[in-house]
Design a protein around this motif. Structure first.
Motif, short mmCIF file in Angstrom:
data_model
loop_
_atom_site.label_atom_id
_atom_site.label_comp_id
_atom_site.label_asym_id
_atom_site.label_seq_id
_atom_site.Cartn_x
_atom_site.Cartn_y
_atom_site.Cartn_z
N TYR A 273 5.86 2.56 1.81
CA TYR A 273 5.10 1.40 1.39
C TYR A 273 4.73 0.41 2.38
O TYR A 273 5.85 0.39 3.24
CB TYR A 273 5.94 0.75 -0.14
N ILE A 274 3.54 -0.05 2.68
CA ILE A 274 3.37 -0.77 3.30
C ILE A 274 2.69 -2.20 3.25
O ILE A 274 2.05 -2.22 2.40
CB ILE A 274 2.05 -0.02 4.39
N LYS A 275 3.07 -3.16 4.05
CA LYS A 275 2.64 -4.49 3.75
C LYS A 275 2.31 -5.10 5.17
O LYS A 275 3.31 -5.12 5.99
CB LYS A 275 3.55 -5.36 2.93
N PRO A 276 1.06 -5.76 5.34
CA PRO A 276 0.97 -6.47 6.64
C PRO A 276 1.73 -7.64 6.66
O PRO A 276 1.58 -8.49 5.66
CB PRO A 276 -0.74 -6.66 6.36
N LYS A 277 2.29 -7.81 7.72
CA LYS A 277 2.95 -9.16 8.13
C LYS A 277 1.91 -10.39 8.18
O LYS A 277 2.14 -11.27 8.26
CB LYS A 277 4.05 -9.06 9.17
N GLN A 278 0.99 -9.90 8.96
CA GLN A 278 -0.08 -10.69 9.55
C GLN A 278 -1.35 -10.01 9.44
O GLN A 278 -1.37 -8.80 9.62
CB GLN A 278 0.15 -11.03 11.21
N VAL B 194 0.79 -1.11 -0.18
CA VAL B 194 0.02 -0.06 0.23
C VAL B 194 0.88 1.23 0.14
O VAL B 194 1.70 1.32 0.69
CB VAL B 194 -0.85 0.06 1.22
N THR B 195 0.61 2.30 -0.91
CA THR B 195 1.27 3.38 -0.87
C THR B 195 0.58 4.21 0.09
O THR B 195 -0.53 4.57 0.05
CB THR B 195 1.37 3.97 -2.31
N ASN C 230 -1.44 7.91 5.81
CA ASN C 230 -2.54 8.24 5.05
C ASN C 230 -2.53 7.53 3.73
O ASN C 230 -1.52 7.68 3.02
CB ASN C 230 -2.85 9.72 4.91
N ARG C 231 -3.25 6.57 3.44
CA ARG C 231 -3.14 5.66 2.29
C ARG C 231 -3.66 6.66 1.11
O ARG C 231 -4.64 7.50 1.12
CB ARG C 231 -4.25 4.71 2.28
N PHE D 38 -6.68 6.00 7.11
CA PHE D 38 -5.60 6.20 8.17
C PHE D 38 -5.16 4.88 8.44
O PHE D 38 -5.74 3.89 8.58
CB PHE D 38 -6.50 6.82 9.28
N LEU D 39 -3.72 4.88 8.91
CA LEU D 39 -2.78 3.64 8.96
C LEU D 39 -2.01 4.11 10.20
O LEU D 39 -1.58 5.20 10.32
CB LEU D 39 -2.23 3.15 7.81
N GLU D 40 -1.79 3.05 11.16
CA GLU D 40 -1.07 3.20 12.21
C GLU D 40 0.12 2.20 12.18
O GLU D 40 -0.33 1.06 11.94
CB GLU D 40 -1.89 3.22 13.62
N VAL D 41 1.25 2.63 12.22
CA VAL D 41 2.37 1.74 12.31
C VAL D 41 3.34 1.84 13.56
O VAL D 41 3.51 3.13 13.87
CB VAL D 41 3.09 1.84 11.08
N GLU D 42 3.79 0.83 14.16
CA GLU D 42 4.72 1.21 15.13
C GLU D 42 5.84 0.20 14.90
O GLU D 42 5.95 -0.83 14.48
CB GLU D 42 4.15 0.33 16.45
N ILE D 43 6.99 0.81 14.94
CA ILE D 43 8.53 0.21 14.84
C ILE D 43 9.50 0.61 15.80
O ILE D 43 9.32 1.62 16.25
CB ILE D 43 8.96 0.81 13.34
#
Lengths: 355, 282, 277
Positions: free
Chosen positions: A340-345, A292-293, A311-312, A318-323
């Motif tokens: 670029y976002i990809k769900p691992k699970q 996802v961009t 923001n997609r 709206f997306l939330e990411v924790e790293i």
């Protein structure tokens, strides 16, 4: 003492407050009833305490049916959200109350009561405030008095209604830890109601998650967090990203991207939702297939984990990411950048088909 | 922009109208309350101490004090018991006609005392609606006085206690029950102590009102010196005989007694409050 | 669960006993007298009733009472508003003393309230000789009745308004003032709408007491028939002359007024409860 609830039903007028509640609490367990307001958790607690009636169902303490027993006879300790201390009595008098109101036959001697009060005051670390009145205490102190008062009658079951709800964050954390330790030292079967997931995850042996009068899931903190049994639990416990789309032959089609979901090959749904925790999202600065961009709109770089708000571009969602902080530094992401976002699970809830 | 040094000297902000309202209030109160009341003091000081003592210690006056204080006290106590009960019933229970009962409690406040007086005396007269059922006299005896004083003092305890009971938290009762207290113990040990200040206030108001009451009592009292003559009536009698000095002296005694009573009740309330606030500070 | 008893409730039997006792007490003490007033007033028929309240003496008493109301109620309302504004909006030395003084008439027997005006304006009073020389009649005349009634009813409006205005605070008034409104404008546009129900409540209580005041008026009026008898005094005269029906006929008029007072009071309380919920 163990507690056994089976098929408990409760209506308030037309409002169906509790639906088919069955729950087994083992002796010495510390259970959290977790749910949003209106989920029926407090009603359930009050029914167990005998402060409220139920329409149908059974409640057993060990093997005794307690439905015919009044609150007074159930030998429970109840801690109220707003303390419910007796304002015209001192701290010591409050704690001694439950012993003083016993019938002469069962009442300890004056000296025994005094000793018990002193012991409890020490336990809740309020010895120096014994002769104060409740209005002179802070919220945290009041809650500890309420707890000591409930413990004075040596209850077989301790019930706590949002015990830390009215306290500020710092005091809340301290008291929470203290309650956990107390329970380790004196393992009384305890049930506490809370709407704070962090509190439940932190303190309880097992969590009962309630919604709209029903039990959604029962399990240890790890179980309910790692393997939520329903979309509600997923949403309620921790943050989550939603991917709405079409599930077809093991592939979830969502916006511009699609994702292989092993184990869902047999299912075909036109509209479904995939759930992914913020820490289960892979983030990359290079375009790779099936991602996802998104645009970085905000960065909270405080602490060990960095929170990113995105923001997609395709769906404007709206997306939330924790790293981890370290990973964040290596990536060198800045606000306004495209990533670029990809769900691992990802978890999809299909009726009778949950993995 | 203000300089900081000026800022410190700035007067605190006040809405306009302070001097006008203060002036008006002081003027009104001085003219209408202070000046007339000071006449009492002025007239009493014209008496020598022995003259004053002679008037106020006259046996007829003494028996009127006893009757007035005694019947006011009994009436106020009856009102404490029934007022507390009525307040409890009105706040806690539902029953048909409740709102009418609640509203009618104010009747003694709204009904002119003379109307209450003639009505009560005709009810409790020997051939009256209630009087006929008793083989002893009620009207024209101290019992009649007590009944009139109970009537006029009824709303005080009910109305001061009602809001307190309404705001009482159910949780405290539940806490008491969950700690093993019986319902009676909960009422006696948890609810009642919370109500004591309000009950005391109600008692104070009812008693103070009963002390000075005239209109509702004259009709039912019979007004026999030494037997059923209350102090306000004695003052009235002296006035009708143009004995202004005597009336003033006795009025002065009454007024002082009222003030001392009100002042001591205030002190008691204050002590109750203080005990709660200062407990354990040592 | 039929037999479940909430821990915050008494058993039904206890409830019935308590309700029964209260209702019996209230009926005996309050409802029975109400019934007696009206049955006695009408026991000799409508004509007698009408005659009792429409004869010249009764009419004079009603007229005098209305005149007293027309003077006393507005004056004490004005004082109530002004003193409540003073006490709730400013802090100053002697505020508690002022509050005590406003309450004072509550603690004074009505008879004494009349007596003090006799001591001021009576023939032997402080200003007695002066007034006599100038043919001014205060005692045994309308001014005396008005003064005594004023004294007795000073606290009513003020006592209603003070706690109300104190609870409401003054931030809205300050905002109004900062927007350029004068004190009077602020009062009319901001304060008055907030206190109107409390004000009305105080006024009707004051009104009820003015109409019904007996002891104080009795001392200063002189009981001159058709001249200085207010309605309560007229009732007393009739009753002492054993004209019970007539006495109760006039009393019934005042009772209707009292009932109206209670109804309005309850409407106001109901209204304020509705709006605060």
């Amino acid at each position: 003492m163990s507690i056994q609830l089976s098929k408990v039903e409760k209506h308030f007028g037309n409002y169906h407050a509790l639906r088919d509640i069955s729950l087994a609490v083992e002796a010495g367990e510390l259970i959290a009833l977790l749910g949003p307001s209106g989920s029926g958790k407090t009603s359930l607690l009050r029914i167990i305490a005998g402060l409220e009636s139920l329409d149908s169902g059974e409640i057993l303490f060990d093997d005794t049916n307690v439905l015919t027993l009044s609150a007074k006879q159930r030998n429970i300790g109840f801690v109220f959200q707003h303390y419910a201390l007796f304002n015209h009595m001192t701290v010591a008098e409050n704690i001694a109350y439950g012993l003083k109101v016993r019938t002469r036959k069962n009442r300890p001697s004056k000296q025994q009561i005094e000793e018990k009060v002193a012991e409890l005051l020490q336990l809740v670390k309020l010895d120096h405030l014994a002769t104060r009145y409740p209005t002179q205490l802070s919220g945290g102190q009041r809650q500890r008095v309420a707890l000591a008062r409930a413990l004075a009658v040596e209850p077989k079951v301790l019930l706590l209604d949002e015990p830390f709800g009215a306290l500020d964050a710092k005091v809340r954390k301290d008291l929470r830890r203290w309650l956990r330790n107390l329970h380790n030292d004196f393992p009384i079967t305890s049930i506490f109601v809370t709407h704070d997931q962090e509190e439940a995850l932190d303190v309880a042996d097992r969590i009962v998650i309630m919604n709209e009068g029903k039990i959604e899931q029962i399990g240890t903190p790890t179980e309910v967090y790692e393997h939520p049994a329903s979309p509600f639990v997923y949403n309620f416990l921790g943050n989550v990203n939603l991917f709405k789309g079409r599930l077809h032959q093991g592939t979830l089609q969502n916006g511009d991207f699609s994702l292989q979901l092993p184990g869902y090959e047999e299912v075909q749904i036109e509209e479904t939702v995939g759930y992914t925790r913020p820490h289960d999202l892979l983030i990359s600065k290079q375009k790779i297939p099936d991602t996802v961009t998104a645009l970085v709109t905000h960065i909270h770089p405080i602490g060990a984990v960095v929170h990113l708000e995105l923001n997609r571009i395709d769906t404007n969602e709206f997306l939330e990411v924790e790293i981890p902080q370290e990973y964040f530094r290596n990536l060198e992401i800045t606000k306004g950048e495209t990533v670029y976002i990809k769900p691992k699970q990802m978890k999809v809830f299909v009726e009778d088909y949950v993995i | 922009m203000q300089k900081t040094s000026v800022f410190k000297k700035q007067k605190p902000f006040r809405l306009p109208g302070f001097s006008f309202t203060l002036g008006f209030s002081i003027f009104y109160i001085s003219l209408l309350i202070l000046l007339p009341l000071s006449m009492l003091l002025l007239n009493v000081t014209q008496l020598s101490l022995s003259e004053f003592w002679q008037i106020i210690s006259d046996p007829r006056a003494i028996s009127s004090y006893k009757l007035t204080i005694g019947s006011a006290l009994i009436a106020a106590l009856i009102n404490v018991i029934f007022g507390t009960l009525i307040a409890w019933v009105l706040v806690r229970y539902d029953f048909p006609g409740k709102s009418i009962m609640d509203g009618i409690v104010d009747l003694p406040f709204a009904l002119p005392t003379a109307v209450a007086g003639i009505t009560l005396s005709s009810i409790y007269a020997q051939n009256g609606w209630i009087g006929q059922f008793f083989d002893f006299k009620i009207a024209f005896t101290p019992i009649g006085i007590m009944i009139a004083l109970t009537f006029i003092g009824l709303p005080f305890v009910v109305r001061t206690l009602q809001p307190v009971l309404e705001s009482f938290k159910k949780e405290e009762e539940e806490a008491s029950a969950s700690l093993g207290a019986t319902r009676f113990q909960t009422i006696y040990r948890v609810i009642l102590p919370t109500c004591i200040p309000a009950i005391l206030t109600g008692f104070t108001l009812a008693f103070a009102r009963a002390l000075g009451e005239y209109g509702s009592v004259v009709f039912i009292a019979g007004n026999m010196p030494f037997k059923t003559e209350i102090t306000p009536l004695l003052i009235m009698t002296k006035l009708e005989q143009y004995d202004y000095i005597g009336a003033t002296a006795i009025a002065f005694v009454m007024l002082v007694f009222s003030f001392v009573f009100l002042f001591s009740m205030n002190c008691i309330q204050w002590l109750l409050q203080r005990k709660k606030l200062q407990g354990g500070r040592a | 669960m039929k037999n479940f008893k909430k821990p915050t409730e008494e058993s039904k039997a206890v409830q019935y006993v308590l309700i029964g006792t209260s209702v019996l007490f209230l009926s005996l003490f309050l409802l029975l007298p109400l019934a007696i007033i009206f049955t006695t007033a009408f026991q000799k028929g409508l004509d007698t009733y009408w005659a009792s309240i429409s004869n010249s003496e009764a009419l004079a008493a009603i007229k005098l009472t209305l005149i007293v109301v027309a003077i006393v109620v507005p004056l004490n309302t004005l004082f109530g508003i002004i003193s409540a504004w003073l006490i709730s909006k400013y802090s100053f030395k002697g505020k508690n003393l002022l509050l005590t003084l406003i309450d004072l008439p509550f603690a004074v027997s009505p008879v004494i309230s009349g007596l003090i005006f006799v001591l001021l304006f009576g023939a032997q009073g402080l200003f007695g000789t002066y007034l006599l020389e100038h043919d001014v009649y205060i005692i045994f005349a309308l001014p005396g009745i008005v003064l005594a009634t004023l004294f007795v009813t000073v606290p009513f409006v003020a006592r209603e308004l003070i706690p109300l205005m104190q609870a409401q605070g003054q931030s809205e008034e300050e905002a109004s003032h900062s927007l350029g409104a004068s004190g009077l404008q602020t009062f009319i546009h901001i304060t008055l709408p907030k206190i109107k129900w409390g004000l009305l409540y105080g006024v009707i209580l004051c009104n009820a007491r003015v109409i019904g005041e007996f002891g104080a008026v009795s001392v200063v009026s002189g009981h001159i028939r058709g001249l200085t008898n207010t309605m309560p005094l007229h009732i007393e005269v009739l009753y002492n002359e054993y004209q019970f029906t007539a006495a109760f006929a006039v009393a019934s008029l005042m009772t209707i007024l009292a009932l109206f007072t209670i109804i309005i009071k309850n409407l106001i309380q109901w209204r304020t409860k509705e709006t605060t919920l």
